[in-house]
Design a protein around this motif. Structure first.
Motif, short mmCIF file in Angstrom:
data_model
loop_
_atom_site.label_atom_id
_atom_site.label_comp_id
_atom_site.label_asym_id
_atom_site.label_seq_id
_atom_site.Cartn_x
_atom_site.Cartn_y
_atom_site.Cartn_z
N MET A 59 0.11 -22.13 36.67
CA MET A 59 0.36 -23.33 35.72
C MET A 59 -0.96 -22.97 34.96
O MET A 59 -0.71 -23.62 34.23
CB MET A 59 0.97 -24.34 35.90
N VAL A 60 -2.47 -23.29 36.11
CA VAL A 60 -3.26 -23.36 34.89
C VAL A 60 -3.56 -22.29 33.95
O VAL A 60 -4.04 -22.90 32.72
CB VAL A 60 -4.54 -23.54 36.44
N GLN A 61 -3.02 -21.49 34.39
CA GLN A 61 -3.92 -20.09 33.49
C GLN A 61 -2.69 -20.21 32.29
O GLN A 61 -3.25 -19.50 31.08
CB GLN A 61 -3.50 -18.52 34.22
N ALA A 62 -1.25 -20.35 32.44
CA ALA A 62 -0.66 -20.37 30.98
C ALA A 62 -0.75 -21.63 30.02
O ALA A 62 -1.46 -22.34 30.51
CB ALA A 62 0.81 -20.97 31.61
N GLY A 63 -0.61 -21.13 29.04
CA GLY A 63 -0.76 -22.19 27.84
C GLY A 63 0.27 -23.12 27.93
O GLY A 63 1.47 -23.13 28.68
N PRO A 64 -0.16 -23.99 26.74
CA PRO A 64 1.18 -25.30 27.39
C PRO A 64 2.33 -25.42 27.24
O PRO A 64 3.14 -25.95 28.00
CB PRO A 64 0.32 -25.87 25.52
N PHE A 65 3.14 -24.37 26.41
CA PHE A 65 4.15 -24.19 26.61
C PHE A 65 4.80 -23.73 27.83
O PHE A 65 5.71 -23.48 28.15
CB PHE A 65 4.86 -24.10 24.81
N ALA A 66 3.82 -22.39 27.43
CA ALA A 66 4.33 -21.69 28.94
C ALA A 66 4.66 -21.89 30.16
O ALA A 66 4.89 -21.57 30.56
CB ALA A 66 3.19 -20.68 29.19
N ARG A 67 3.87 -22.85 30.73
CA ARG A 67 3.99 -23.76 31.84
C ARG A 67 5.12 -24.75 31.98
O ARG A 67 5.71 -24.68 32.44
CB ARG A 67 2.73 -25.19 30.95
N ILE A 68 5.41 -25.12 30.59
CA ILE A 68 7.19 -25.91 31.53
C ILE A 68 7.98 -24.90 31.11
O ILE A 68 8.52 -24.71 32.06
CB ILE A 68 6.99 -26.25 29.58
N PRO B 101 3.86 -37.82 25.19
CA PRO B 101 2.56 -37.90 25.56
C PRO B 101 2.28 -37.22 24.50
O PRO B 101 2.40 -37.35 22.72
CB PRO B 101 2.68 -36.75 26.30
N VAL B 102 1.04 -37.80 23.78
CA VAL B 102 -0.08 -37.66 22.92
C VAL B 102 -0.98 -36.21 22.87
O VAL B 102 -2.11 -36.59 21.98
CB VAL B 102 -1.14 -39.10 22.46
N THR B 103 -0.26 -35.14 23.65
CA THR B 103 -0.90 -33.69 23.69
C THR B 103 -0.85 -33.42 22.61
O THR B 103 0.30 -33.41 22.35
CB THR B 103 -0.96 -33.69 25.16
N GLU B 104 -1.34 -32.04 22.33
CA GLU B 104 -1.04 -31.39 21.28
C GLU B 104 -0.05 -30.57 21.91
O GLU B 104 0.80 -30.84 20.93
CB GLU B 104 -1.76 -29.95 21.15
N GLU B 105 0.92 -30.42 23.21
CA GLU B 105 1.97 -30.11 23.54
C GLU B 105 2.98 -30.93 22.85
O GLU B 105 4.08 -30.91 22.94
CB GLU B 105 2.31 -30.02 24.81
N ALA C 242 12.85 -34.86 22.59
CA ALA C 242 11.97 -33.19 22.79
C ALA C 242 10.37 -33.31 23.20
O ALA C 242 10.22 -32.25 23.59
CB ALA C 242 11.61 -32.64 21.52
N SER C 243 10.40 -34.86 22.92
CA SER C 243 8.15 -34.78 24.05
C SER C 243 8.71 -34.84 24.91
O SER C 243 7.12 -34.81 25.98
CB SER C 243 8.12 -35.57 22.95
N GLN C 244 9.99 -35.12 25.72
CA GLN C 244 9.85 -35.31 26.76
C GLN C 244 9.94 -34.34 28.31
O GLN C 244 9.23 -34.03 29.34
CB GLN C 244 11.24 -36.34 27.63
N GLY C 245 9.46 -33.45 27.81
CA GLY C 245 9.35 -32.16 28.18
C GLY C 245 8.34 -31.33 28.75
O GLY C 245 7.85 -31.70 29.32
N PRO C 246 7.71 -31.80 27.72
CA PRO C 246 5.57 -32.29 28.22
C PRO C 246 5.52 -32.39 28.91
O PRO C 246 4.46 -33.38 30.45
CB PRO C 246 5.16 -31.93 26.97
N GLU C 247 5.91 -34.16 28.93
CA GLU C 247 5.97 -35.30 29.86
C GLU C 247 6.47 -34.62 31.25
O GLU C 247 5.86 -35.43 32.14
CB GLU C 247 6.41 -36.19 29.25
N PHE C 248 7.70 -34.38 31.40
CA PHE C 248 7.84 -34.23 32.81
C PHE C 248 6.78 -33.08 33.00
O PHE C 248 7.15 -33.04 34.62
CB PHE C 248 9.29 -33.71 32.33
N GLY C 249 6.51 -32.09 32.30
CA GLY C 249 6.02 -31.00 33.05
C GLY C 249 4.59 -32.05 33.62
O GLY C 249 4.19 -31.53 34.77
#
Length: 173
Positions: free
Chosen positions: A98-107, A131-135, A20-27
């Motif tokens: 994408m810049v305006q969107a929040g973390p999960f909205a970017r995905i 990734p060690v981001t909040e997302e 599941a952590s690979q989604g934000p990394e792919f993004g």
């Protein structure tokens, strides 16, 4: 038996968290590629604009001139430049969203509105990372809980199906 199930559930939960952590990394890798594509298109169009201006043309008039040329090759170059200009506009708009969107909205934006060419390039060269981001941490936790809890619920359900109902026997006097 239940101890083995808990260990297996925990292991699968860890795997689910990693996946599941690979989604934000792919993004994140997608956003980097998107920026690179925008930068490159800007350079191509800037060179074209400089050539057009040196010839006394605007970008639009130079493209129209190329497209109306009877030479098929030259006409195709005009169409290609028009496509570059249009694509740059789409990519810049997409990156702005994408810049305006929040973390999960970017995905979600990437999946829904992402540029197919950039997405395929990221997929081809994707390098998994944690990734060690909040997302990334939240995605890992969601993946862990989903698989871990799902396995425990499923095994509990299966066990309940295998249990035989106890028969009450009467003792006669």
């Amino acid at each position: 038996m239940s101890r083995i199930v808990r260990i297996v559930a925990f292991g699968l939960g860890l795997c689910g968290g990693i996946v599941a952590s690979q989604g934000p990394e792919f993004g994140q890798q997608y956003r980097q590629r998107l920026g690179g594509a925008i930068d490159e298109l800007r350079q191509v169009i800037a060179r074209f604009d400089a050539d057009a201006q040196a010839s006394g043309e605007t970008e639009a008039s130079a493209i129209a001139r190329l497209r109306s040329n009877t030479d098929d090759f030259v006409s195709r170059q005009g169409a290609a430049m028009q496509a570059n200009v249009e694509r740059l506009g789409r990519l810049e708009t997409h990156r702005g969203a994408m810049v305006q969107a929040g973390p999960f909205a970017r995905i979600a934006l990437m999946v829904r509105d992402g540029d197919r060419d950039v997405m395929e390039a990221v997929y081809r060269d994707f390098e998994p990372a944690l990734p060690v981001t909040e997302e990334g941490i939240l995605s890992s936790a969601i993946g862990f809980v989903t698989l871990w809890g799902g396995v425990l619920l499923l095994t509990g359900f299966i066990r309940s199906l295998w249990r035989r109902p106890r028969r009450i026997t009467r003792v006669s006097a």
